[in-house]
Design a protein around this motif. Structure first.
Motif, PDB file in Angstrom:
ATOM      1  N   ARG A  74      15.246  16.408  14.725  1.00 30.73           N
ATOM      2  CA  ARG A  74      15.535  16.048  13.340  1.00 30.73           C
ATOM      3  C   ARG A  74      15.071  17.170  12.412  1.00 30.73           C
ATOM      4  O   ARG A  74      14.182  17.948  12.746  1.00 30.73           O
ATOM      5  CB  ARG A  74      14.832  14.743  12.973  1.00 30.73           C
ATOM      6  CG  ARG A  74      15.345  13.533  13.739  1.00 30.73           C
ATOM      7  CD  ARG A  74      14.475  12.322  13.472  1.00 30.73           C
ATOM      8  NE  ARG A  74      14.946  11.136  14.199  1.00 30.73           N
ATOM      9  CZ  ARG A  74      14.241  10.014  14.307  1.00 30.73           C
ATOM     10  NH1 ARG A  74      13.045   9.933  13.740  1.00 30.73           N
ATOM     11  NH2 ARG A  74      14.741   8.999  14.975  1.00 30.73           N
ATOM     12  N   GLU A  75      15.663  17.234  11.246  1.00 33.78           N
ATOM     13  CA  GLU A  75      15.326  18.301  10.298  1.00 33.78           C
ATOM     14  C   GLU A  75      14.101  17.949   9.466  1.00 33.78           C
ATOM     15  O   GLU A  75      13.271  18.820   9.181  1.00 33.78           O
ATOM     16  CB  GLU A  75      16.519  18.558   9.366  1.00 33.78           C
ATOM     17  CG  GLU A  75      16.288  19.716   8.415  1.00 33.78           C
ATOM     18  CD  GLU A  75      17.502  20.010   7.554  1.00 33.78           C
ATOM     19  OE1 GLU A  75      17.358  20.803   6.600  1.00 33.78           O
ATOM     20  OE2 GLU A  75      18.584  19.445   7.827  1.00 33.78           O
ATOM     21  N   ASP A  76      13.968  16.685   9.054  1.00 35.29           N
ATOM     22  CA  ASP A  76      12.873  16.255   8.189  1.00 35.29           C
ATOM     23  C   ASP A  76      11.864  15.405   8.952  1.00 35.29           C
ATOM     24  O   ASP A  76      12.221  14.645   9.866  1.00 35.29           O
ATOM     25  CB  ASP A  76      13.409  15.446   6.999  1.00 35.29           C
ATOM     26  CG  ASP A  76      14.302  16.285   6.091  1.00 35.29           C
ATOM     27  OD1 ASP A  76      13.969  17.469   5.889  1.00 35.29           O
ATOM     28  OD2 ASP A  76      15.318  15.751   5.613  1.00 35.29           O
ATOM     29  N   VAL A  77      10.591  15.546   8.555  1.00 37.42           N
ATOM     30  CA  VAL A  77       9.524  14.706   9.098  1.00 37.42           C
ATOM     31  C   VAL A  77       9.486  13.423   8.288  1.00 37.42           C
ATOM     32  O   VAL A  77       9.197  13.444   7.085  1.00 37.42           O
ATOM     33  CB  VAL A  77       8.157  15.424   9.022  1.00 37.42           C
ATOM     34  CG1 VAL A  77       7.061  14.549   9.595  1.00 37.42           C
ATOM     35  CG2 VAL A  77       8.224  16.762   9.757  1.00 37.42           C
ATOM     36  N   THR A  78       9.800  12.303   8.927  1.00 38.13           N
ATOM     37  CA  THR A  78       9.868  11.031   8.205  1.00 38.13           C
ATOM     38  C   THR A  78       9.015   9.978   8.885  1.00 38.13           C
ATOM     39  O   THR A  78       8.808  10.008  10.110  1.00 38.13           O
ATOM     40  CB  THR A  78      11.317  10.518   8.124  1.00 38.13           C
ATOM     41  OG1 THR A  78      11.828  10.343   9.457  1.00 38.13           O
ATOM     42  CG2 THR A  78      12.200  11.499   7.379  1.00 38.13           C
ATOM     43  N   ILE A  79       8.528   9.019   8.082  1.00 41.47           N
ATOM     44  CA  ILE A  79       7.752   7.889   8.581  1.00 41.47           C
ATOM     45  C   ILE A  79       7.887   6.736   7.589  1.00 41.47           C
ATOM     46  O   ILE A  79       7.752   6.948   6.374  1.00 41.47           O
ATOM     47  CB  ILE A  79       6.252   8.273   8.790  1.00 41.47           C
ATOM     48  CG1 ILE A  79       5.451   7.069   9.247  1.00 41.47           C
ATOM     49  CG2 ILE A  79       5.657   8.859   7.523  1.00 41.47           C
ATOM     50  CD1 ILE A  79       5.722   6.621  10.637  1.00 41.47           C
ATOM     51  N   LEU A  80       8.233   5.570   8.094  1.00 34.80           N
ATOM     52  CA  LEU A  80       8.374   4.365   7.257  1.00 34.80           C
ATOM     53  C   LEU A  80       9.319   4.619   6.077  1.00 34.80           C
ATOM     54  O   LEU A  80       9.033   4.271   4.939  1.00 34.80           O
ATOM     55  CB  LEU A  80       7.006   3.908   6.745  1.00 34.80           C
ATOM     56  CG  LEU A  80       5.986   3.503   7.833  1.00 34.80           C
ATOM     57  CD1 LEU A  80       4.643   3.167   7.195  1.00 34.80           C
ATOM     58  CD2 LEU A  80       6.507   2.335   8.644  1.00 34.80           C
ATOM     59  N   ARG A  81      10.437   5.260   6.380  1.00 30.78           N
ATOM     60  CA  ARG A  81      11.477   5.553   5.386  1.00 30.78           C
ATOM     61  C   ARG A  81      10.987   6.464   4.254  1.00 30.78           C
ATOM     62  O   ARG A  81      11.496   6.409   3.136  1.00 30.78           O
ATOM     63  CB  ARG A  81      12.035   4.252   4.797  1.00 30.78           C
ATOM     64  CG  ARG A  81      12.717   3.358   5.821  1.00 30.78           C
ATOM     65  CD  ARG A  81      13.319   2.124   5.169  1.00 30.78           C
ATOM     66  NE  ARG A  81      14.007   1.308   6.172  1.00 30.78           N
ATOM     67  CZ  ARG A  81      14.648   0.168   5.890  1.00 30.78           C
ATOM     68  NH1 ARG A  81      14.684  -0.262   4.625  1.00 30.78           N
ATOM     69  NH2 ARG A  81      15.231  -0.529   6.844  1.00 30.78           N
ATOM     70  N   LYS A  82      10.008   7.287   4.583  1.00 29.44           N
ATOM     71  CA  LYS A  82       9.512   8.279   3.626  1.00 29.44           C
ATOM     72  C   LYS A  82       9.568   9.660   4.269  1.00 29.44           C
ATOM     73  O   LYS A  82       9.303   9.813   5.465  1.00 29.44           O
ATOM     74  CB  LYS A  82       8.064   7.973   3.202  1.00 29.44           C
ATOM     75  CG  LYS A  82       7.879   6.604   2.538  1.00 29.44           C
ATOM     76  CD  LYS A  82       8.518   6.556   1.164  1.00 29.44           C
ATOM     77  CE  LYS A  82       8.232   5.207   0.503  1.00 29.44           C
ATOM     78  NZ  LYS A  82       8.847   5.119  -0.846  1.00 29.44           N
ATOM     79  N   TRP A 135       0.830  -1.192   0.000  1.00 30.34           N
ATOM     80  CA  TRP A 135       0.000   0.000   0.000  1.00 30.34           C
ATOM     81  C   TRP A 135       0.874   1.255   0.000  1.00 30.34           C
ATOM     82  O   TRP A 135       2.031   1.239   0.421  1.00 30.34           O
ATOM     83  CB  TRP A 135      -0.889   0.029   1.234  1.00 30.34           C
ATOM     84  CG  TRP A 135      -1.875  -1.100   1.300  1.00 30.34           C
ATOM     85  CD1 TRP A 135      -2.321  -1.864   0.256  1.00 30.34           C
ATOM     86  CD2 TRP A 135      -2.525  -1.595   2.472  1.00 30.34           C
ATOM     87  NE1 TRP A 135      -3.221  -2.797   0.691  1.00 30.34           N
ATOM     88  CE2 TRP A 135      -3.375  -2.656   2.056  1.00 30.34           C
ATOM     89  CE3 TRP A 135      -2.507  -1.256   3.811  1.00 30.34           C
ATOM     90  CZ2 TRP A 135      -4.167  -3.372   2.939  1.00 30.34           C
ATOM     91  CZ3 TRP A 135      -3.300  -1.954   4.704  1.00 30.34           C
ATOM     92  CH2 TRP A 135      -4.119  -2.994   4.268  1.00 30.34           C
ATOM     93  N   SER A 136       0.273   2.338  -0.465  1.00 32.54           N
ATOM     94  CA  SER A 136       0.947   3.631  -0.414  1.00 32.54           C
ATOM     95  C   SER A 136       1.059   4.083   1.037  1.00 32.54           C
ATOM     96  O   SER A 136       0.403   3.547   1.942  1.00 32.54           O
ATOM     97  CB  SER A 136       0.159   4.668  -1.217  1.00 32.54           C
ATOM     98  OG  SER A 136      -1.105   4.903  -0.609  1.00 32.54           O
ATOM     99  N   LEU A 137       1.904   5.078   1.281  1.00 35.85           N
ATOM    100  CA  LEU A 137       2.089   5.591   2.637  1.00 35.85           C
ATOM    101  C   LEU A 137       0.775   6.125   3.193  1.00 35.85           C
ATOM    102  O   LEU A 137       0.449   5.905   4.369  1.00 35.85           O
ATOM    103  CB  LEU A 137       3.155   6.691   2.628  1.00 35.85           C
ATOM    104  CG  LEU A 137       3.447   7.347   3.982  1.00 35.85           C
ATOM    105  CD1 LEU A 137       3.967   6.329   4.977  1.00 35.85           C
ATOM    106  CD2 LEU A 137       4.444   8.498   3.813  1.00 35.85           C
TER     107      LEU A 137
END
Length: 456
Positions: free
Chosen positions: A342-350, A233-235
């Motif tokens: 952290r600088e970037d908002v990330t989830i599940l390597r995205k 599935w997509s994120l």
């Protein structure tokens, strides 16, 4: 007729006026509401001895088009089958969006779908890409008919045991459409909603299945169906499915723990019915406005829980309201990102784009502002009613949920107008309304010097 140069220039300027998709959506919904109001005032729409003012008809139509379910007059005892059918059509068109039906009519007439219509459909269905939008509309319509048809059949089989088959079919169709579109309208009579079926597993499970599906969003449902067994599935779909499951589970357990000793709600029910009612009331606040227990008898902590769920709402691109579960989840990610420095908002390597972060913050702040303003204005206009009940009403209207603590039928004229505005903004989305009221965005080439301010 002859025009001078000044008049010709004015006509040319008028012809060059173009409405943006958010503006067209807002105008379209307003037209549907007004037409629906006039239809509800017809004698054929009202049962003998019943009458309805224009303001009340406007309120009912707004609630139907905005798939909310708040009513100032009981649907089952006020409106005839014709009037109820008008409400049902308003719910269906309001839930799927009038642009979806506009494209359907154009396709049936064999007309080509213009680029402007595709853009408006893209805006209405909250899609990122324009490609495949007509195909998506077709799939949405087919999927809606299948799901609502299955729900109507199961409800008909259940209700055929206690009423004539014709009425069972009608009740099944009405409540299936109302539930899938997250409207919460019912025709049980006397503002009873589904309290008579608190222990009915078929009614509870079918209705909850319908409104949970409607709250997931068409994009999510289509992706899950198309990728059965693949789990790729997509994120967006993974976040919606995971967050929905977690939130429904936590809300159901909390409702059970908070109300199991309350003799006016769950306390007097057998354990099996307590679990079923907790599941139903734990899942329904984020979407539809049905209830199987008397909400006016809830403990204050349960009321606060339901207000939070109503404010969060369902998934983007669904028939549910609120700030949307993905917005809420993204805000949690932002907080976690800041805590972890952290600088970037990330989830599940995205990595989540920063413009979506700003969008989530804007939607949430506008939503909080609207609910606060609505609650404040209701406190001014509705003297004698508890503030908690008024705040609950404001959140329910903004979230297009339709649950009430008995406030709606007793609203003053100004109170009804406030609730109508909240329902309208909640259905279209606060950001859509904001964009409809502003000019097209433009990037300024001018950059100002940076300076920090103290926060926190």
């Amino acid at each position: 007729m002859l025009f001078n140069k000044s008049q010709n220039k004015q006509l040319k300027q008028i012809n060059q006026i173009r409405f943006s998709p958010p503006q067209i959506l807002s105008i379209g919904f307003l037209i549907m509401i007004v037409v629906g109001s006039l239809l509800l005032m017809l004698p054929i729409s009202l049962k003998p001895g019943k009458s309805i003012s224009f303001l009340n008809a406007l309120f009912e139509a707004t609630s139907a088009v905005c798939v909310t379910g708040l009513v100032v007059t009981d649907t089952g005892t006020t409106f005839t089958v014709f009037g109820q059918t008008v409400l049902l059509l308003l719910i269906q068109v309001g839930g799927l969006g009038f642009m979806t039906f506009g494209i359907l009519v154009a396709m049936l007439l064999g007309k080509k779908i213009s680029l402007s219509n595709r853009l408006m459909a893209q805006s209405a269905m909250n899609q990122f890409n324009l490609s495949g939008i007509v195909k998506l509309v077709k799939l949405v319509l087919v999927m809606t008919l299948v799901i609502e048809g299955a729900g109507a059949l199961l409800l008909t089989i259940t209700w055929a045991r206690e009423m004539p088959l014709g009425w069972a079919i009608y009740y099944g169709i009405f409540h299936s459409i109302s539930s899938f579109n997250n409207a919460g309208f019912d025709i049980m009579g006397d503002y009873a909603s589904m309290t008579a079926y608190v222990g009915s597993w078929p009614v509870n499970l079918v209705l909850s299945f319908l409104y949970i599906l409607g709250g997931l969003g068409f994009t999510v449902i289509l992706e899950v169906v198309q990728k059965i067994g693949k789990w790729r599935w997509s994120l967006h779909t993974r976040i919606v499915m995971g967050a929905t499951l977690l939130l429904n589970l936590v809300a159901s357990v909390l409702f059970f723990l908070l109300e199991r000793h309350n003799p006016l709600t769950l306390g007097s029910l057998p354990l099996g019915d307590q679990i079923l009612a907790s599941y139903f009331q734990g899942t329904v606040p984020r979407t539809a406005g049905f209830n199987t227990v008397d909400l006016t008898q809830l403990n204050s902590d349960s009321v606060l829980l339901m207000m939070g769920l109503m404010f969060i709402g369902g998934s983007s691109g669904s028939t549910a309201g609120g700030i949307k579960i993905t917005t809420f989840f993204l805000l949690l990610l932002v907080v976690w990102t800041f805590i972890k420095q952290r600088e970037d908002v990330t989830i599940l390597r995205k990595r989540i784009p920063k413009d979506l972060v700003f969008r989530a913050l804007a939607i949430s702040m506008i939503g909080i502002g609207l609910v606060f303003t609505g609650s404040f204005l209701l406190e001014v206009t509705e003297k004698g009613l508890p503030l908690m009940n008024l705040a609950f009403e404001a959140v329910s209207a903004f979230g297009t949920v339709g649950l009430t603590l008995g406030v709606t039928p007793n609203l003053s004229e100004w109170g009804k107008i406030i609730i109508m505005l909240l329902m309208f903004v909640g259905r279209l989305g606060p950001l859509t309304i904001a964009l409809a009221l502003t000019h097209s965005k433009h990037d300024s080439k001018l950059k100002y010097p940076e300076e920090k301010i103290l926060i926190g």
